[in-house]
Design an enzyme around this catalytic site. Structure first.
Site, PDB file in Angstrom:
ATOM      1  N   LYS A  45      -7.354  52.553 -53.455  1.00 49.56           N
ATOM      2  CA  LYS A  45      -5.965  52.613 -53.912  1.00 49.56           C
ATOM      3  C   LYS A  45      -5.775  53.272 -55.271  1.00 49.56           C
ATOM      4  CE  LYS A  45      -3.905  51.587 -51.140  1.00 49.56           C
ATOM      5  NZ  LYS A  45      -3.860  52.477 -49.916  1.00 49.56           N
ATOM      6  N   HIS A 107     -15.734  55.072 -51.332  1.00 48.83           N
ATOM      7  CA  HIS A 107     -15.305  54.029 -52.277  1.00 48.83           C
ATOM      8  C   HIS A 107     -16.519  53.271 -52.805  1.00 48.83           C
ATOM      9  CE1 HIS A 107     -11.121  54.631 -51.500  1.00 48.83           C
ATOM     10  NE2 HIS A 107     -11.089  54.069 -50.310  1.00 48.83           N
ATOM     11  N   SER A 137      -1.270  47.874 -55.702  1.00 48.11           N
ATOM     12  CA  SER A 137      -1.373  48.758 -54.543  1.00 48.11           C
ATOM     13  C   SER A 137      -2.355  48.184 -53.516  1.00 48.11           C
ATOM     14  CB  SER A 137      -1.814  50.151 -55.002  1.00 48.11           C
ATOM     15  OG  SER A 137      -1.856  51.041 -53.925  1.00 48.11           O
ATOM     16  N   ASP A 220       6.798  62.547 -51.886  1.00 45.07           N
ATOM     17  CA  ASP A 220       7.772  62.552 -50.784  1.00 45.07           C
ATOM     18  C   ASP A 220       7.266  63.362 -49.596  1.00 45.07           C
ATOM     19  OD1 ASP A 220       9.413  60.984 -52.223  1.00 45.07           O
ATOM     20  OD2 ASP A 220      10.705  62.605 -52.944  1.00 45.07           O
ATOM     21  N   ARG A 245       3.438  54.067 -50.476  1.00 46.00           N
ATOM     22  CA  ARG A 245       4.322  52.944 -50.805  1.00 46.00           C
ATOM     23  C   ARG A 245       5.335  53.331 -51.877  1.00 46.00           C
ATOM     24  NH1 ARG A 245       4.320  48.625 -54.237  1.00 46.00           N
ATOM     25  NH2 ARG A 245       2.709  49.718 -55.420  1.00 46.00           N
TER      26      ARG A 245
END
Ligand code: A3P
Length: 283
Positions: A45, A107, A137, A220, A245
Site C-alpha cells: 500500500k 513486498h 490504506s 482518476d 481508494r
C-alpha cells in the site's frame, strides 16, 4: 459459491506472513534474476501499482494502446512471491515475461529478496509511504481483499500495525531495512509516495481543474482503467472499499483519534531512530 476462509497470519523467520506468499519459497529463493531486471519493492500500500504503471509506460508505452487496454498490470509486472491458485505463480509469470527489461514487483522485506537480484546488480526502485497513510490504506485493503487476514476494527488494526503483526511484517523494519540496503548497494533508487503526489500538485498548480494533467498515470485515470484498478481480481470486493481508494497524503487525519495519534508518535520515536529517513505526513 462458498467464500474461502481468510488466511491466518503466522511467524515466518521473524516476519508476519500468510501462506499465499511462502508456499513457493524455494522457487522464489532460487529465482534467476537477469542483469537488466528492475525490482520494484515496497511495503504493501505504499504506491506499488502507481510506480509499476509509470515504469511500464516509460519502457513499453511505445508498444501502443492495446497493451494498456488489454493486459492487466499485474500480468505485465509480476508479483514475485504470489502463490494463490488458480492465479499463475509470480515466479512463472516473471520467467515467461516476453518484454525486456522485466519489471518485477515484491513486498518482501530486504533480507528475503532472492540473492540473484544482488548478484546480477539489478536496478531496484523502493517506494516508501508515510506510516500513518500507509496504515490507513492497508486497513481498507484488508477489509476489501478476502485474500488477506481479517483486519478487525481500526483500533485493533492500528495496534497490530505498530507491533508489526502484519503481512510482510513491520512497516518500521521494512522501510529501515531497505534504507540500510541503499547505503551499501548503489544500483538503488529509494523514493517516496508523497514526493510523487507533490510533483503532480506542482505541475498542475497553475491550471483550473478541468485543464489539469490528463496523463494516464493520474489517480482518476488509473481508477477508471480496468487494467490498473484490480477489478479483474476475484478476491477483492471493491464495493467495500475500492482498490484505488483516495490516493492522497494526509487521509490518516480522518482515521486517527487524537489519543491514537499521540500514542503512535511516541512509539514511532522509539522505532525510527535514523534521522536520515524522513517522511511527510501532509503536503
Ligand atoms: P489509498 O488507499 O490511500 O487510496 P499499492 O499499489 O502499493 O497497493 O498502493 C495503493 C495505494 O496507492 C492506494 O492508496 C491507491 O489509491 C494509491 N494509488 C494508486 N495509484 C495512484 C495514483 N495514480 N495516484 C495516487 N495514488 C495512487
Amino acid at each position: 459459491m462458498e467464500a474461502r476462509p481468510r488466511p491466518e497470519l503466522f511467524d515466518f523467520h521473524g516476519v508476519g506472513m500468510i501462506k499465499e506468499f511462502t508456499e513457493n519459497w524455494d522457487n522464489i529463493q532460487n529465482f534467476k534474476a537477469r542483469a537488466d531486471d528492475i525490482l520494484i519493492a515496497t511495503y504493501p500500500k505504499a504506491g506499488t501499482t502507481w510506480v509499476s504503471y509509470i515504469l511500464d509506460l516509460l519502457y513499453f508505452g511505445h508498444m501502443g494502446p492495446d497493451r494498456q487496454t488489454s493486459i492487466p498490470l499485474h500480468d505485465r509486472v509480476p508479483f514475485l512471491e504470489l502463490c494463490e491458485p488458480p492465479l499463475p505463480l509470480g515466479t512463472d509469470l516473471a520467467d515467461k515475461l516476453p518484454t525486456t527489461p522485466r519489471l518485477i514487483k515484491t513486498h518482501l522485506p530486504v533480507q528475503f529478496v532472492p540473492k540473484s537480484f544482488w548478484e546480477q546488480r539489478c536496478r531496484v526502485v523502493y517506494v516508501a509511504r508515510n506510516a500513518k497513510d500507509n496504515a490507513v490504506s492497508y486497513f481498507h485493503f484488508e477489509r476489501m481483499d478476502s485474500g488477506m487476514p481479517e483486519p478487525g476494527d481500526w483500533s485493533t488494526f492500528l495496534l497490530n500495525f505498530m507491533e508489526g503483526k502484519m503481512v510482510f511484517g513491520s512497516w518500521y523494519d521494512h522501510v529501515n531495512g531497505w534504507w540500510e540496503k541503499k547505503q551499501i548497494y548503489s544500483n538503488f533508487h529509494y523514493m517516496f509516495y508523497e514526493d510523487l503526489i507533490e510533483c503532480l500538485h506542482f505541475v498542475n498548480k497553475h491550471f483550473a481543474p478541468k485543464e489539469r494533467v490528463k496523463a494516464s498515470a493520474t489517480f482518476d485515470n488509473m481508477k477508471q482503467n480496468k487494467m490498473t484498478n484490480y477489478s479483474t481480481f476475484d478476491t477483492m470486493n471493491q464495493t467495500i472499499s475500492p482498490f484505488m481508494r483516495k490516493g492522497k497524503v494526509g487521509d490518516w487525519k480522518n482515521h486517527f483519534t487524537v489519543a491514537q495519534n499521540e500514542q503512535f508518535d511516541e512509539d514511532y520515536k522509539q522505532k525510527m531512530k535514523n534521522p536520515d529517513l524522513k517522511f511527510h505526513y501532509e503536503i
